[in-house]
Design a protein around this motif. Structure first.
Motif: not given
Length: 137
Positions: A21-27, A53-57
Motif C-alpha cells: 500500500m502506498p503511503v500517499g493512499r494511506i495518508e 478504518r485500517w481494516s477497511k483500507l
C-alpha cells in the motif's frame, strides 16, 4: 502469530507491506500525516475507530485477532447465560474460529501437548469441530 500478546501496530505495518500500500493512499484514507501513520505502527493498541478504518483500507479484519485471543485466553464463563440477551447489544455467533486459532489448537493436539478432551474442556470447542479440523489438516 502470537495471539496471547497482540501488538496491533506491528500487524498493521506487516499487512501494509503485504499489500504494498502506498503511503500517499494511506495518508489520504486515514486523513493523517506520514509521521502519525508511523506512530500508529509503534502502538500496541489503537482506537477502535482507527482500527476499523485500517481494516477497511487493508481489506483485513483486525478485530478477528482479538476474537481469537478471546477464544483461546478468555473462554466464556458458565456463570452467565449468554444465550438470552438482557440488553440491546447485537447477538453474534458464539464462536468464530480464525485460521490462527485452528492452527494453534491443531498444533497442541498433534504435538501431544493437549488431548482432544483437554481442548474441549479448556477452550469449549466441540469434539466434532476438532475432528473436522484434524481431518482437513
Amino acid at each position: 502469530m502470537n495471539l496471547k500478546s497482540i501488538h496491533i501496530g506491528k500487524l498493521i505495518h506487516k499487512r501494509v507491506g503485504e499489500v504494498e500500500m502506498p503511503v500517499g493512499r494511506i495518508e489520504k484514507f486515514m486523513k493523517c500525516s506520514e509521521d502519525e501513520i508511523e506512530s500508529m505502527y509503534r502502538e500496541s493498541s489503537i482506537d477502535t475507530f482507527l482500527l476499523l478504518r485500517w481494516s477497511k483500507l487493508l481489506e483485513y479484519d483486525f478485530f478477528r485477532v482479538y476474537s481469537g485471543h478471546l477464544i483461546l485466553y478468555a473462554p466464556p464463563s458458565k456463570r452467565y447465560d449468554i444465550s438470552r440477551p438482557k440488553d440491546n447489544l447485537p447477538a453474534f455467533r458464539k464462536n468464530i474460529y480464525t485460521e490462527e486459532v485452528k492452527s494453534f489448537i491443531i498444533e497442541k493436539i498433534v504435538s501431544k501437548k493437549m488431548t482432544m478432551n483437554d481442548v474441549v474442556l479448556k477452550y469449549k470447542i466441540p469434539k466434532t469441530t476438532l475432528s473436522k479440523w484434524i481431518k482437513k489438516a
